[in-house]
Design a protein around this motif. Structure first.
Motif, PDB file in Angstrom:
ATOM      1  N   ILE A   8       0.872  -1.166   0.000  1.00  0.00           N
ATOM      2  CA  ILE A   8       0.000   0.000   0.000  1.00  0.00           C
ATOM      3  C   ILE A   8       0.913   1.221   0.000  1.00  0.00           C
ATOM      4  O   ILE A   8       1.609   1.482   0.978  1.00  0.00           O
ATOM      5  CB  ILE A   8      -0.942   0.031   1.218  1.00  0.00           C
ATOM      6  CG1 ILE A   8      -1.854  -1.188   1.214  1.00  0.00           C
ATOM      7  CG2 ILE A   8      -1.756   1.325   1.212  1.00  0.00           C
ATOM      8  CD1 ILE A   8      -2.793  -1.278   2.395  1.00  0.00           C
ATOM      9  N   LEU A   9       0.923   1.929  -1.115  1.00  0.00           N
ATOM     10  CA  LEU A   9       1.726   3.150  -1.220  1.00  0.00           C
ATOM     11  C   LEU A   9       0.830   4.363  -1.020  1.00  0.00           C
ATOM     12  O   LEU A   9      -0.377   4.310  -1.257  1.00  0.00           O
ATOM     13  CB  LEU A   9       2.391   3.229  -2.593  1.00  0.00           C
ATOM     14  CG  LEU A   9       3.444   2.184  -2.934  1.00  0.00           C
ATOM     15  CD1 LEU A   9       4.054   2.483  -4.302  1.00  0.00           C
ATOM     16  CD2 LEU A   9       4.534   2.115  -1.879  1.00  0.00           C
ATOM     17  N   GLN A  10       1.436   5.438  -0.636  1.00  0.00           N
ATOM     18  CA  GLN A  10       0.725   6.699  -0.480  1.00  0.00           C
ATOM     19  C   GLN A  10       0.370   7.253  -1.865  1.00  0.00           C
ATOM     20  O   GLN A  10       1.096   7.023  -2.838  1.00  0.00           O
ATOM     21  CB  GLN A  10       1.594   7.705   0.285  1.00  0.00           C
ATOM     22  CG  GLN A  10       1.905   7.274   1.706  1.00  0.00           C
ATOM     23  CD  GLN A  10       0.638   7.069   2.516  1.00  0.00           C
ATOM     24  OE1 GLN A  10      -0.267   7.901   2.516  1.00  0.00           O
ATOM     25  NE2 GLN A  10       0.553   5.932   3.195  1.00  0.00           N
ATOM     26  N   PRO A  11      -0.731   8.007  -1.966  1.00  0.00           N
ATOM     27  CA  PRO A  11      -1.152   8.544  -3.268  1.00  0.00           C
ATOM     28  C   PRO A  11      -0.059   9.316  -4.001  1.00  0.00           C
ATOM     29  O   PRO A  11       0.091   9.167  -5.218  1.00  0.00           O
ATOM     30  CB  PRO A  11      -2.335   9.450  -2.908  1.00  0.00           C
ATOM     31  CG  PRO A  11      -2.895   8.844  -1.662  1.00  0.00           C
ATOM     32  CD  PRO A  11      -1.699   8.313  -0.906  1.00  0.00           C
ATOM     33  N   ASP A  12       0.714  10.123  -3.286  1.00  0.00           N
ATOM     34  CA  ASP A  12       1.784  10.880  -3.945  1.00  0.00           C
ATOM     35  C   ASP A  12       2.861   9.956  -4.516  1.00  0.00           C
ATOM     36  O   ASP A  12       3.427  10.229  -5.570  1.00  0.00           O
ATOM     37  CB  ASP A  12       2.426  11.874  -2.977  1.00  0.00           C
ATOM     38  CG  ASP A  12       1.530  13.069  -2.689  1.00  0.00           C
ATOM     39  OD1 ASP A  12       0.569  13.303  -3.465  1.00  0.00           O
ATOM     40  OD2 ASP A  12       1.780  13.767  -1.684  1.00  0.00           O
ATOM     41  N   ASP A  13       3.138   8.867  -3.817  1.00  0.00           N
ATOM     42  CA  ASP A  13       4.129   7.906  -4.293  1.00  0.00           C
ATOM     43  C   ASP A  13       3.633   7.199  -5.556  1.00  0.00           C
ATOM     44  O   ASP A  13       4.410   6.941  -6.472  1.00  0.00           O
ATOM     45  CB  ASP A  13       4.459   6.881  -3.214  1.00  0.00           C
ATOM     46  CG  ASP A  13       5.154   7.505  -2.008  1.00  0.00           C
ATOM     47  OD1 ASP A  13       5.866   8.518  -2.188  1.00  0.00           O
ATOM     48  OD2 ASP A  13       4.980   6.986  -0.897  1.00  0.00           O
ATOM     49  N   ARG A  15       1.401   8.470  -7.715  1.00  0.00           N
ATOM     50  CA  ARG A  15       1.384   9.471  -8.803  1.00  0.00           C
ATOM     51  C   ARG A  15       2.778   9.686  -9.389  1.00  0.00           C
ATOM     52  O   ARG A  15       2.916  10.074 -10.553  1.00  0.00           O
ATOM     53  CB  ARG A  15       0.803  10.783  -8.300  1.00  0.00           C
ATOM     54  CG  ARG A  15      -0.714  10.822  -8.328  1.00  0.00           C
ATOM     55  CD  ARG A  15      -1.239  12.237  -8.086  1.00  0.00           C
ATOM     56  NE  ARG A  15      -0.999  12.704  -6.730  1.00  0.00           N
ATOM     57  CZ  ARG A  15      -1.774  12.417  -5.683  1.00  0.00           C
ATOM     58  NH1 ARG A  15      -2.844  11.673  -5.836  1.00  0.00           N
ATOM     59  NH2 ARG A  15      -1.483  12.884  -4.493  1.00  0.00           N
ATOM     60  N   TYR A 113      -2.024   0.371 -10.646  1.00  0.00           N
ATOM     61  CA  TYR A 113      -2.453   1.438  -9.738  1.00  0.00           C
ATOM     62  C   TYR A 113      -3.248   0.869  -8.561  1.00  0.00           C
ATOM     63  O   TYR A 113      -2.975   1.172  -7.396  1.00  0.00           O
ATOM     64  CB  TYR A 113      -3.287   2.440 -10.534  1.00  0.00           C
ATOM     65  CG  TYR A 113      -3.910   3.551  -9.745  1.00  0.00           C
ATOM     66  CD1 TYR A 113      -3.183   4.694  -9.417  1.00  0.00           C
ATOM     67  CD2 TYR A 113      -5.242   3.491  -9.344  1.00  0.00           C
ATOM     68  CE1 TYR A 113      -3.761   5.738  -8.708  1.00  0.00           C
ATOM     69  CE2 TYR A 113      -5.828   4.523  -8.639  1.00  0.00           C
ATOM     70  CZ  TYR A 113      -5.090   5.642  -8.319  1.00  0.00           C
ATOM     71  OH  TYR A 113      -5.658   6.668  -7.622  1.00  0.00           O
ATOM     72  N   GLN A 117      -2.361   0.435  -4.374  1.00  0.00           N
ATOM     73  CA  GLN A 117      -3.248   0.974  -3.343  1.00  0.00           C
ATOM     74  C   GLN A 117      -3.696  -0.114  -2.369  1.00  0.00           C
ATOM     75  O   GLN A 117      -4.397   0.183  -1.401  1.00  0.00           O
ATOM     76  CB  GLN A 117      -4.496   1.586  -3.978  1.00  0.00           C
ATOM     77  CG  GLN A 117      -4.259   2.890  -4.666  1.00  0.00           C
ATOM     78  CD  GLN A 117      -5.573   3.497  -5.129  1.00  0.00           C
ATOM     79  OE1 GLN A 117      -6.489   2.801  -5.555  1.00  0.00           O
ATOM     80  NE2 GLN A 117      -5.670   4.804  -5.036  1.00  0.00           N
TER      81      GLN A 117
END
Length: 133
Positions: A8-13, A15, A113, A117
């Protein structure tokens, strides 16, 4: 990060990863699902299993199955799909048109993607819709 099976990566990572990077990862996610589906359904064995896998993971087949889920995608998912479709690819397989390859890349980017997540349930739901006969 210690667990690459449950990422689970952070949204900024996420993007920050290129569309091609997302598609690269999504290609593996999709192929794993196809291979699992074929084995679980006893669809093929031996050499036939490889041929069946190739038949489902090739760009034309992915593009066709991607069309099945487009109406069911959220706005966020559609944005990722469009981003993947617009990726700048430099080589296209002989057996696929540019449009088919773009759709396949878009599908793979979406799966990459969602995987990053940690949304395996959503990937599975989309995959099941894609595999409906």
């Amino acid at each position: 990060m210690d667990d690459y099976f449950h990422v689970i990566l952070q949204p900024d990572d996420i993007r920050a990863i290129s569309s091609i990077g997302l598609a690269h990862l999504g290609d593996a996610v999709y192929e794993l699902l196809v291979r699992t589906w074929l084995c679980a359904h006893g669809k093929a064995t031996g050499k036939g299993l490889h041929r069946a896998t190739i038949g489902l993971v090739c760009a034309p087949a992915q593009a066709q199955r991607a069309e099945r889920i487009l109406p069911r995608l959220t706005e966020e998912e559609l944005a990722v799909f469009r981003r993947g479709r617009n990726a700048q690819v430099h080589s296209i397989p002989q057996h696929a048109s540019r449009g088919q390859y773009a759709e396949a890349t878009a599908l793979e980017a979406l799966f990459g993607y969602l995987y990053l997540q940690g949304r395996q349930e959503r990937i599975n739901q989309l995959f099941l819709w894609m595999m409906e006969e």
